[in-house]
Design a protein around this motif. Structure first.
Motif, PDB file in Angstrom:
ATOM      1  N   ASP A  95      -0.388  -4.403   5.822  1.00  0.00           N
ATOM      2  CA  ASP A  95      -0.985  -4.114   7.122  1.00  0.00           C
ATOM      3  C   ASP A  95      -2.421  -4.626   7.237  1.00  0.00           C
ATOM      4  O   ASP A  95      -3.144  -4.270   8.165  1.00  0.00           O
ATOM      5  CB  ASP A  95      -0.950  -2.599   7.401  1.00  0.00           C
ATOM      6  CG  ASP A  95       0.466  -2.119   7.725  1.00  0.00           C
ATOM      7  OD1 ASP A  95       1.324  -2.966   8.039  1.00  0.00           O
ATOM      8  OD2 ASP A  95       0.701  -0.896   7.655  1.00  0.00           O
ATOM      9  N   HIS A 131      -7.572  -1.705   5.474  1.00  0.00           N
ATOM     10  CA  HIS A 131      -6.504  -0.921   6.112  1.00  0.00           C
ATOM     11  C   HIS A 131      -6.426   0.408   5.358  1.00  0.00           C
ATOM     12  O   HIS A 131      -6.463   1.478   5.953  1.00  0.00           O
ATOM     13  CB  HIS A 131      -5.179  -1.672   6.057  1.00  0.00           C
ATOM     14  CG  HIS A 131      -4.027  -0.856   6.539  1.00  0.00           C
ATOM     15  ND1 HIS A 131      -3.968  -0.346   7.809  1.00  0.00           N
ATOM     16  CD2 HIS A 131      -2.901  -0.420   5.916  1.00  0.00           C
ATOM     17  CE1 HIS A 131      -2.859   0.359   7.942  1.00  0.00           C
ATOM     18  NE2 HIS A 131      -2.197   0.341   6.814  1.00  0.00           N
ATOM     19  N   HIS A 168       1.226   3.815   2.221  1.00  0.00           N
ATOM     20  CA  HIS A 168       1.604   4.539   3.443  1.00  0.00           C
ATOM     21  C   HIS A 168       3.093   4.903   3.496  1.00  0.00           C
ATOM     22  O   HIS A 168       3.942   4.168   3.002  1.00  0.00           O
ATOM     23  CB  HIS A 168       1.237   3.725   4.687  1.00  0.00           C
ATOM     24  CG  HIS A 168      -0.202   3.902   5.087  1.00  0.00           C
ATOM     25  ND1 HIS A 168      -0.861   3.043   5.919  1.00  0.00           N
ATOM     26  CD2 HIS A 168      -1.096   4.866   4.741  1.00  0.00           C
ATOM     27  CE1 HIS A 168      -2.099   3.464   6.087  1.00  0.00           C
ATOM     28  NE2 HIS A 168      -2.277   4.565   5.381  1.00  0.00           N
ATOM     29  N   ASP A 204       5.346   4.739   5.652  1.00  0.00           N
ATOM     30  CA  ASP A 204       6.338   3.838   6.252  1.00  0.00           C
ATOM     31  C   ASP A 204       6.521   2.554   5.432  1.00  0.00           C
ATOM     32  O   ASP A 204       7.179   1.618   5.873  1.00  0.00           O
ATOM     33  CB  ASP A 204       5.980   3.520   7.711  1.00  0.00           C
ATOM     34  CG  ASP A 204       4.612   2.907   7.872  1.00  0.00           C
ATOM     35  OD1 ASP A 204       3.730   3.155   7.028  1.00  0.00           O
ATOM     36  OD2 ASP A 204       4.410   2.162   8.863  1.00  0.00           O
ATOM     37  N   HIS A 205       5.933   2.532   4.251  1.00  0.00           N
ATOM     38  CA  HIS A 205       6.149   1.417   3.306  1.00  0.00           C
ATOM     39  C   HIS A 205       6.787   1.921   2.016  1.00  0.00           C
ATOM     40  O   HIS A 205       7.329   1.149   1.246  1.00  0.00           O
ATOM     41  CB  HIS A 205       4.815   0.712   3.012  1.00  0.00           C
ATOM     42  CG  HIS A 205       4.217   0.100   4.244  1.00  0.00           C
ATOM     43  ND1 HIS A 205       4.214  -1.252   4.489  1.00  0.00           N
ATOM     44  CD2 HIS A 205       3.650   0.680   5.334  1.00  0.00           C
ATOM     45  CE1 HIS A 205       3.667  -1.485   5.676  1.00  0.00           C
ATOM     46  NE2 HIS A 205       3.319  -0.324   6.203  1.00  0.00           N
ATOM     47  N   HIS A 265       0.842  -1.200   0.000  1.00  0.00           N
ATOM     48  CA  HIS A 265       0.000   0.000   0.000  1.00  0.00           C
ATOM     49  C   HIS A 265       0.879   1.252   0.000  1.00  0.00           C
ATOM     50  O   HIS A 265       2.104   1.155  -0.010  1.00  0.00           O
ATOM     51  CB  HIS A 265      -1.020   0.003   1.140  1.00  0.00           C
ATOM     52  CG  HIS A 265      -0.438  -0.044   2.532  1.00  0.00           C
ATOM     53  ND1 HIS A 265       0.345  -1.079   2.999  1.00  0.00           N
ATOM     54  CD2 HIS A 265      -0.552   0.825   3.570  1.00  0.00           C
ATOM     55  CE1 HIS A 265       0.690  -0.846   4.258  1.00  0.00           C
ATOM     56  NE2 HIS A 265       0.167   0.314   4.634  1.00  0.00           N
TER      57      HIS A 265
HETATM   58 ZN   LIG Z   1      -0.195   1.056   6.606  1.00  0.00          ZN
END
Ligand SMILES: [Zn+2]
Length: 295
Positions: A174, A155, A68, A70-71, A66
């Protein structure tokens, strides 16, 4: 650098790079794949580990579960180093193409740097070689092995999971929540509660042999994976019920979010900017609030 401690071989062609908070999975074959990239702060480390692991070969593809921050934080750096292609859901790719989204991802990564005591400001330039994946797509690794693409929204709207076949190793992103330091599974239904539950049930049905989440630790063994995902489902329903009770008692969205953050998840396995926690908790309370109102 003692590289033995820096990664572990999980199966014939699967390695986990040990990064605090963010285990990353590297799958080698005719072409080499990385699932997600974690935060900008770790990009140099990650690059060194991948280089040593692939000993001269290149990383070819990054698969995103995804969008986000932090990915995706280390995407620009890794693309510059390896000239990798980047694949994700249609929505993930569209988001990454938006200037304001890239500014937000950069800002959250700068904030994460601050949490870690690093003063560097992060930039997130435009990416190239972007590819859209959809449910049922098959991505070949070599003659016998491939990834199957599974949509797992809830998510986020853009969430995908990847199933490495024929080994049945599942990369859920996630979609199955995060195992916290007190062994509680924190649900993460940020965009939609019902879709999150449907996605979790879909992942349980796969009966995967190994679960490789992007935070905390991997889980080996069909029974253990099943138990973990069932617990994730239970804690999801449990949290939804708690939120409903609080909302019914008249508490506002902000207050409910605050009290859940303090009471339910005092020991986050992923640190990070407070802003990110607040956005997440608020989103979950809103997702439940939506359930209680006629559409
Ligand atoms: Zn996430």
């Amino acid at each position: 650098m003692n590289l033995n401690k820096l990664y572990t071989k999980l199966s014939e062609n699967l390695f986990v790079l040990h990064e605090k908070m963010f285990p990353l999975y590297l799958i080698t074959g005719k072409e080499n794949f990385l699932i997600d990239t974690s935060i900008s702060a770790l990009q140099e480390n990650i690059y060194k580990k991948i280089k040593s692991l692939l000993s001269g070969r290149s990383l070819d593809h990054i698969l995103l579960t995804h969008s986000h921050y932090d990915h995706t934080g280390a995407l620009p750096f890794l693309q510059e180093k390896f000239n990798v292609s980047i694949s994700g859901s249609k929505r993930t790719i569209e988001l990454l193409q938006k200037e304001d989204v890239r500014v937000f991802i950069a800002d959250m990564n700068t904030r994460f740097n601050n949490v870690l005591g690093i003063s560097e400001k992060i930039e997130f330039p435009e990416l190239k070689k972007l590819h859209i994946l959809k449910e049922g797509d098959r991505i070949d690794i070599d003659e016998n092995r491939y990834f199957e693409v599974i949509t797992s929204p809830g998510h986020t709207k853009c969430s995908l999971s990847f199933l490495l076949m024929p080994d049945k190793i599942l990369f859920p992103g996630d979609a199955a929540g995060v195992l916290e330091k007190n062994n509680k599974i924190k649900p993460l239904f940020l965009s939609d509660y019902s879709s999150y539950v449907i996605s979790l049930k879909k992942l349980i049905k796969i009966e995967a042999e190994m679960l490789c989440p992007p935070h905390n630790k991997y889980i080996i063994g069909k029974e253990k994976v099943r138990d973990h995902l069932m617990q994730a489902l239970e804690s999801t329903i449990d949290l939804k019920d708690k939120i409903i009770r609080s909302l019914e008692s008249g508490a506002g969205i902000e207050d409910v979010s605050e009290s859940i953050l303090e009471k339910e998840f005092p020991l986050p396995v992923v640190e990070g900017p407070k802003k990110a926690f607040n956005i997440n908790l608020n989103s979950m309370v809103r997702a439940v609030d939506k359930l209680t109102k006629p559409s």
